[in-house]
Design a protein around this motif. Structure first.
Motif, PDB file in Angstrom:
ATOM      1  N   THR A 179       0.810  -1.219   0.000  1.00  0.00           N
ATOM      2  CA  THR A 179       0.000   0.000   0.000  1.00  0.00           C
ATOM      3  C   THR A 179       0.843   1.270   0.000  1.00  0.00           C
ATOM      4  O   THR A 179       0.472   2.252  -0.658  1.00  0.00           O
ATOM      5  CB  THR A 179      -0.968  -0.007   1.200  1.00  0.00           C
ATOM      6  N   PRO A 180       1.974   1.336   0.699  1.00  0.00           N
ATOM      7  CA  PRO A 180       2.792   2.558   0.623  1.00  0.00           C
ATOM      8  C   PRO A 180       3.217   2.914  -0.797  1.00  0.00           C
ATOM      9  O   PRO A 180       3.247   4.101  -1.144  1.00  0.00           O
ATOM     10  CB  PRO A 180       4.005   2.220   1.506  1.00  0.00           C
ATOM     11  N   PHE A 181       3.541   1.916  -1.613  1.00  0.00           N
ATOM     12  CA  PHE A 181       3.905   2.205  -3.006  1.00  0.00           C
ATOM     13  C   PHE A 181       2.739   2.852  -3.739  1.00  0.00           C
ATOM     14  O   PHE A 181       2.899   3.847  -4.454  1.00  0.00           O
ATOM     15  CB  PHE A 181       4.331   0.914  -3.705  1.00  0.00           C
ATOM     16  N   VAL A 182       1.544   2.285  -3.573  1.00  0.00           N
ATOM     17  CA  VAL A 182       0.354   2.842  -4.215  1.00  0.00           C
ATOM     18  C   VAL A 182       0.109   4.265  -3.723  1.00  0.00           C
ATOM     19  O   VAL A 182      -0.192   5.176  -4.517  1.00  0.00           O
ATOM     20  CB  VAL A 182      -0.864   1.945  -3.943  1.00  0.00           C
ATOM     21  N   ALA A 183       0.230   4.483  -2.429  1.00  0.00           N
ATOM     22  CA  ALA A 183      -0.014   5.812  -1.865  1.00  0.00           C
ATOM     23  C   ALA A 183       0.976   6.837  -2.397  1.00  0.00           C
ATOM     24  O   ALA A 183       0.596   7.976  -2.716  1.00  0.00           O
ATOM     25  CB  ALA A 183       0.055   5.742  -0.341  1.00  0.00           C
ATOM     26  N   LEU A 184       2.239   6.471  -2.514  1.00  0.00           N
ATOM     27  CA  LEU A 184       3.240   7.421  -2.990  1.00  0.00           C
ATOM     28  C   LEU A 184       3.025   7.780  -4.459  1.00  0.00           C
ATOM     29  O   LEU A 184       3.175   8.945  -4.844  1.00  0.00           O
ATOM     30  CB  LEU A 184       4.642   6.841  -2.784  1.00  0.00           C
ATOM     31  N   VAL A 185       2.664   6.805  -5.278  1.00  0.00           N
ATOM     32  CA  VAL A 185       2.402   7.102  -6.691  1.00  0.00           C
ATOM     33  C   VAL A 185       1.181   8.005  -6.832  1.00  0.00           C
ATOM     34  O   VAL A 185       1.199   8.992  -7.585  1.00  0.00           O
ATOM     35  CB  VAL A 185       2.220   5.798  -7.492  1.00  0.00           C
ATOM     36  N   LEU A 186       0.108   7.686  -6.109  1.00  0.00           N
ATOM     37  CA  LEU A 186      -1.094   8.515  -6.184  1.00  0.00           C
ATOM     38  C   LEU A 186      -0.850   9.898  -5.574  1.00  0.00           C
ATOM     39  O   LEU A 186      -1.438  10.892  -6.028  1.00  0.00           O
ATOM     40  CB  LEU A 186      -2.252   7.820  -5.481  1.00  0.00           C
ATOM     41  N   LEU A 187      -0.003   9.965  -4.552  1.00  0.00           N
ATOM     42  CA  LEU A 187       0.333  11.263  -3.971  1.00  0.00           C
ATOM     43  C   LEU A 187       1.070  12.143  -4.985  1.00  0.00           C
ATOM     44  O   LEU A 187       0.796  13.350  -5.095  1.00  0.00           O
ATOM     45  CB  LEU A 187       1.189  11.075  -2.714  1.00  0.00           C
ATOM     46  N   PRO A 218     -10.876  11.402 -12.758  1.00  0.00           N
ATOM     47  CA  PRO A 218     -10.493  11.384 -14.178  1.00  0.00           C
ATOM     48  C   PRO A 218      -9.075  11.875 -14.436  1.00  0.00           C
ATOM     49  O   PRO A 218      -8.372  11.340 -15.287  1.00  0.00           O
ATOM     50  CB  PRO A 218     -11.534  12.311 -14.828  1.00  0.00           C
ATOM     51  N   MET A 219      -8.643  12.907 -13.689  1.00  0.00           N
ATOM     52  CA  MET A 219      -7.277  13.398 -13.872  1.00  0.00           C
ATOM     53  C   MET A 219      -6.245  12.428 -13.322  1.00  0.00           C
ATOM     54  O   MET A 219      -5.104  12.376 -13.811  1.00  0.00           O
ATOM     55  CB  MET A 219      -7.119  14.752 -13.189  1.00  0.00           C
ATOM     56  N   LEU A 220      -6.639  11.658 -12.310  1.00  0.00           N
ATOM     57  CA  LEU A 220      -5.714  10.686 -11.717  1.00  0.00           C
ATOM     58  C   LEU A 220      -5.691   9.349 -12.458  1.00  0.00           C
ATOM     59  O   LEU A 220      -4.921   8.468 -12.090  1.00  0.00           O
ATOM     60  CB  LEU A 220      -6.099  10.426 -10.257  1.00  0.00           C
ATOM     61  N   LYS A 221      -6.529   9.185 -13.462  1.00  0.00           N
ATOM     62  CA  LYS A 221      -6.651   7.888 -14.125  1.00  0.00           C
ATOM     63  C   LYS A 221      -5.323   7.360 -14.670  1.00  0.00           C
ATOM     64  O   LYS A 221      -5.032   6.164 -14.520  1.00  0.00           O
ATOM     65  CB  LYS A 221      -7.691   7.975 -15.252  1.00  0.00           C
ATOM     66  N   PRO A 222      -4.456   8.177 -15.292  1.00  0.00           N
ATOM     67  CA  PRO A 222      -3.157   7.633 -15.737  1.00  0.00           C
ATOM     68  C   PRO A 222      -2.323   7.088 -14.596  1.00  0.00           C
ATOM     69  O   PRO A 222      -1.664   6.047 -14.738  1.00  0.00           O
ATOM     70  CB  PRO A 222      -2.483   8.841 -16.406  1.00  0.00           C
ATOM     71  N   PHE A 223      -2.340   7.749 -13.448  1.00  0.00           N
ATOM     72  CA  PHE A 223      -1.572   7.279 -12.301  1.00  0.00           C
ATOM     73  C   PHE A 223      -2.174   5.994 -11.728  1.00  0.00           C
ATOM     74  O   PHE A 223      -1.438   5.102 -11.302  1.00  0.00           O
ATOM     75  CB  PHE A 223      -1.515   8.368 -11.222  1.00  0.00           C
ATOM     76  N   ILE A 224      -3.503   5.905 -11.724  1.00  0.00           N
ATOM     77  CA  ILE A 224      -4.161   4.686 -11.244  1.00  0.00           C
ATOM     78  C   ILE A 224      -3.815   3.506 -12.145  1.00  0.00           C
ATOM     79  O   ILE A 224      -3.542   2.395 -11.663  1.00  0.00           O
ATOM     80  CB  ILE A 224      -5.684   4.903 -11.168  1.00  0.00           C
ATOM     81  N   LEU A 225      -3.793   3.737 -13.452  1.00  0.00           N
ATOM     82  CA  LEU A 225      -3.455   2.660 -14.382  1.00  0.00           C
ATOM     83  C   LEU A 225      -2.002   2.241 -14.243  1.00  0.00           C
ATOM     84  O   LEU A 225      -1.681   1.053 -14.354  1.00  0.00           O
ATOM     85  CB  LEU A 225      -3.753   3.112 -15.818  1.00  0.00           C
ATOM     86  N   ILE A 226      -1.121   3.201 -13.983  1.00  0.00           N
ATOM     87  CA  ILE A 226       0.293   2.860 -13.755  1.00  0.00           C
ATOM     88  C   ILE A 226       0.436   1.998 -12.503  1.00  0.00           C
ATOM     89  O   ILE A 226       1.178   1.000 -12.490  1.00  0.00           O
ATOM     90  CB  ILE A 226       1.138   4.136 -13.647  1.00  0.00           C
ATOM     91  N   VAL A 227      -0.271   2.380 -11.451  1.00  0.00           N
ATOM     92  CA  VAL A 227      -0.237   1.589 -10.216  1.00  0.00           C
ATOM     93  C   VAL A 227      -0.747   0.178 -10.478  1.00  0.00           C
ATOM     94  O   VAL A 227      -0.141  -0.819 -10.046  1.00  0.00           O
ATOM     95  CB  VAL A 227      -1.073   2.291  -9.122  1.00  0.00           C
ATOM     96  N   ARG A 231       1.390  -3.253 -10.015  1.00  0.00           N
ATOM     97  CA  ARG A 231       0.933  -4.148  -8.961  1.00  0.00           C
ATOM     98  C   ARG A 231       0.417  -5.473  -9.516  1.00  0.00           C
ATOM     99  O   ARG A 231       0.585  -6.519  -8.897  1.00  0.00           O
ATOM    100  CB  ARG A 231      -0.151  -3.465  -8.130  1.00  0.00           C
ATOM    101  N   VAL A 232      -0.233  -5.444 -10.677  1.00  0.00           N
ATOM    102  CA  VAL A 232      -0.705  -6.697 -11.274  1.00  0.00           C
ATOM    103  C   VAL A 232       0.471  -7.600 -11.600  1.00  0.00           C
ATOM    104  O   VAL A 232       0.445  -8.812 -11.323  1.00  0.00           O
ATOM    105  CB  VAL A 232      -1.550  -6.398 -12.529  1.00  0.00           C
TER     106      VAL A 232
END
Length: 304
Positions: A179-187, A218-227, A231-232
């Protein structure tokens, strides 16, 4: 008057020989990439070849058996149970990691005292290797001596003896570690968003749900897809946490495809059939990753 006739050999001198110098710079610059490509493709080709054989580590002889390993794999109930566990762990871990990571990113995106310290503490789980995380939580969840049972008054509850609690522990440790990795990318994504649309929405009286659903996500969608892409690729090949905690038990309920492959290679020594299972997992991982990467490219292009 004497007329001197010029012969063809005397009228024109032969052009000097031109020696072309070979430019080795492109070869030198592409050599590391070429060697890396060979280092990837050669073992992959060997793995594909072994998947069509009955190769065993303890035997010097083997033969090509065609698609027998794949037919046997698709008709094996253990393979489908391990595949179900793998996909279930991946889906549950990704869901919780995205939700918790987004909430943590929202909290750390605020200008409050101590936010720098909280960001630094967030890195601690990332510094612990997953196998060490598994061993640490296994010790903390021990039935007789673990502090978790003592703190919550659970007595001698055996977390790893019950199938559902064992699954919960594996998912919990994976979420705690990643989760910290996901949080840092989204941050980083939140901090890169332009402020003007949000200020305009607040001036127009938009509520928090509108801002979240119509602007932020919607603006965060590229970062969500990268995460999701990173992670997958990682969670589908989940091995170390399961190996350090349950080793696939109890009763096969936490056995993933990597754990099943490990048991086949180092206990049954059947490298041929194990390689077939690895390649099947690779195909699934590749298809999902390719789809996520294509979605990311389209999303990034539309935002520009």
């Amino acid at each position: 008057m004497t007329v001197t006739s010029l012969s063809p050999s005397n009228s024109s001198a032969a052009p000097p020989a031109v020696h072309k110098r070979t430019d080795w710079l492109p070869v030198i610059m592409t050599a590391p990439a070429t060697l890396a490509l060979i280092g990837i493709l050669y073992p992959f080709a060997i793995a594909v070849y072994y998947s069509f054989t009955n190769y065993r580590i303890v035997s010097k002889t083997y033969k090509v058996v065609g698609f027998q390993n794949y037919v046997r794999m698709f008709s094996n109930a253990d393979f489908w149970e391990a595949m179900g566990n793998t996909l279930m762990f991946a889906a549950a871990a990704l869901l919780f990691e995205l939700a918790l990571g987004f909430l943590i990113a929202l909290l750390l995106n605020r200008s409050v005292p101590g936010v720098g310290l909280m960001r630094a503490l967030l890195l601690l789980p990332l510094m612990v290797p997953p196998v060490i995380s598994g061993m640490m939580w296994k010790t903390m969840l021990a039935s007789s001596s673990g502090p978790v049972n003592y703190i919550f008054g659970l007595g001698n509850y055996a977390w790893f003896a019950n199938p559902w609690s064992a699954r919960f522990v594996v998912i919990f440790i994976e979420v705690w570690s990643s989760t910290p990795f996901v949080a840092l990318v989204l941050l980083s994504g939140l901090q890169s968003l332009p402020k003007a649309p949000f200020e305009a929405a607040q001036v127009d009286g938009a509520n928090a749900w509108f801002i979240l659903n119509r602007l932020m996500l919607p603006m965060l969608k590229p970062f969500i897809l990268i995460v999701l892409l990173f992670r997958v690729v990682d969670v589908i090949k989940l091995f170390d946490i399961v190996f350090a905690t349950t080793s696939g038990g109890p009763m096969f309920t936490t056995t993933t495809i990597p754990i099943l492959v490990y048991k086949e290679v180092f206990k049954s020594y059947t490298l041929g059939s194990a390689t077939a299972k690895v390649l099947m997992l690779w195909v699934i991982n590749y298809v999902i990753s390719f789809w996520l990467a294509s979605r990311w490219r389209k999303t990034a292009a539309s935002i520009r």
